[in-house]
Enzyme design. Structure first.
Site, mmCIF file in Angstrom:
data_model
loop_
_atom_site.group_PDB
_atom_site.id
_atom_site.type_symbol
_atom_site.label_atom_id
_atom_site.label_comp_id
_atom_site.label_asym_id
_atom_site.label_seq_id
_atom_site.Cartn_x
_atom_site.Cartn_y
_atom_site.Cartn_z
ATOM 1 C CG ASP A 77 4.251 -1.832 -1.143
ATOM 2 O OD1 ASP A 77 3.057 -1.502 -1.216
ATOM 3 O OD2 ASP A 77 4.702 -2.627 -0.292
HETATM 4 N N1 URA Z 1 2.948 -7.106 -0.507
HETATM 5 C C1 URA Z 1 3.722 -6.062 -0.123
HETATM 6 O O1 URA Z 1 4.086 -5.944 1.037
HETATM 7 N N2 URA Z 1 4.061 -5.165 -1.066
HETATM 8 C C2 URA Z 1 3.698 -5.263 -2.373
HETATM 9 O O2 URA Z 1 4.058 -4.405 -3.203
HETATM 10 C C3 URA Z 1 2.891 -6.361 -2.736
HETATM 11 C C4 URA Z 1 2.545 -7.273 -1.792
#
Ligand code: URA
Length: 216
Positions: A77
């Site tokens: 993310d």
């Molecule tokens: N899970 C999430 O919620 N975000 C990420 O970036 C990776 C795994």
């Protein structure tokens, strides 16, 4: 060589294993490049941010590492940090991302409250998220307060860790990926820094593709 400027004319390099450039052109035969980055928060793990005007992990690579066809193998993310593999080897990336391979990814997660045993049991059973059953995940405490967790996932559903904790009323404040299979984030890389994989790391990646065991 490998993104570093070499000033010793007597230096010898293995051209099969090193990325050698002169005046911006690549001289070595190594077909593909493999880069690990410590992704900072605020950049997206995509190769093209033109539509949204956002900066990507490829945009922030040093100029000497940039080349056509680079993309991140796997998503983090925008607000997540840590290990991202950037390559131009589509076949290898495909293998790494294949859901069939169930390659482990390890994260350190900071929470707004301690996680309890019930949360841990749900992670380990394989929880239901919007009617979809997750694969069992590992979770352990990284501090006595249990506000810092180490989580190992075998799949990559959308916002998976955030959603898993949200189901148990905890909010993820920070999420940092430290490992993809056997490949560990180099702890000396500062946020935004990147380096080429060393030979041993590359071997781990390549063995994982054809081997019986998913070591990556
Ligand atoms: N899970 C999430 O919620 N975000 C990420 O970036 C990776 C795994």
């Amino acid at each position: 060589m490998n993104g570093q400027c070499i000033r010793q004319p007597e230096l010898r390099a293995d051209t099969e294993k090193s990325e050698i450039c002169a005046n911006g052109s690549r001289l070595s035969k190594n077909r593909f490049v493999y880069i690990m980055m410590n992704k900072p928060a605020g950049v997206i793990s995509s190769s093209d941010g033109r539509k949204t005007g956002e900066k990507t992990v490829v945009d922030i690579l040093p100029q000497s590492m940039k080349r056509r066809g680079l993309f991140p193998a796997g998503r983090l993310d925008k607000d997540s940090t840590g290990l991202v593999l950037i390559t131009d080897d589509g076949a290898l990336a495909h293998d790494i991302l294949s859901p069939k391979k169930h390659i482990d990814k390890t994260y350190i997660v900071r929470l707004d409250r301690p996680f309890d045993d019930e949360t841990a049991a749900d992670f380990e059973r394989g929880m239901l998220l919007c009617d979809e059953k997750c694969l069992p995940a590992e979770i352990s405490a990284e501090n006595p307060e249990r506000t810092l967790a180490r989580v190992v996932l075998r799949q990559g559903m959308y916002h998976q860790i955030k959603r898993m904790f949200k189901k148990h009323s905890a909010q993820v404040l920070e999420l940092h990926r430290v490992k993809m299979g056997a490949l560990e984030l180099d702890p000396s890389l500062l946020p935004g820094e990147a380096r080429y994989l060393c030979e041993k790391e590359l071997e781990l990646l390549k063995t994982a593709r054809g081997g019986e065991h998913n070591i990556l």
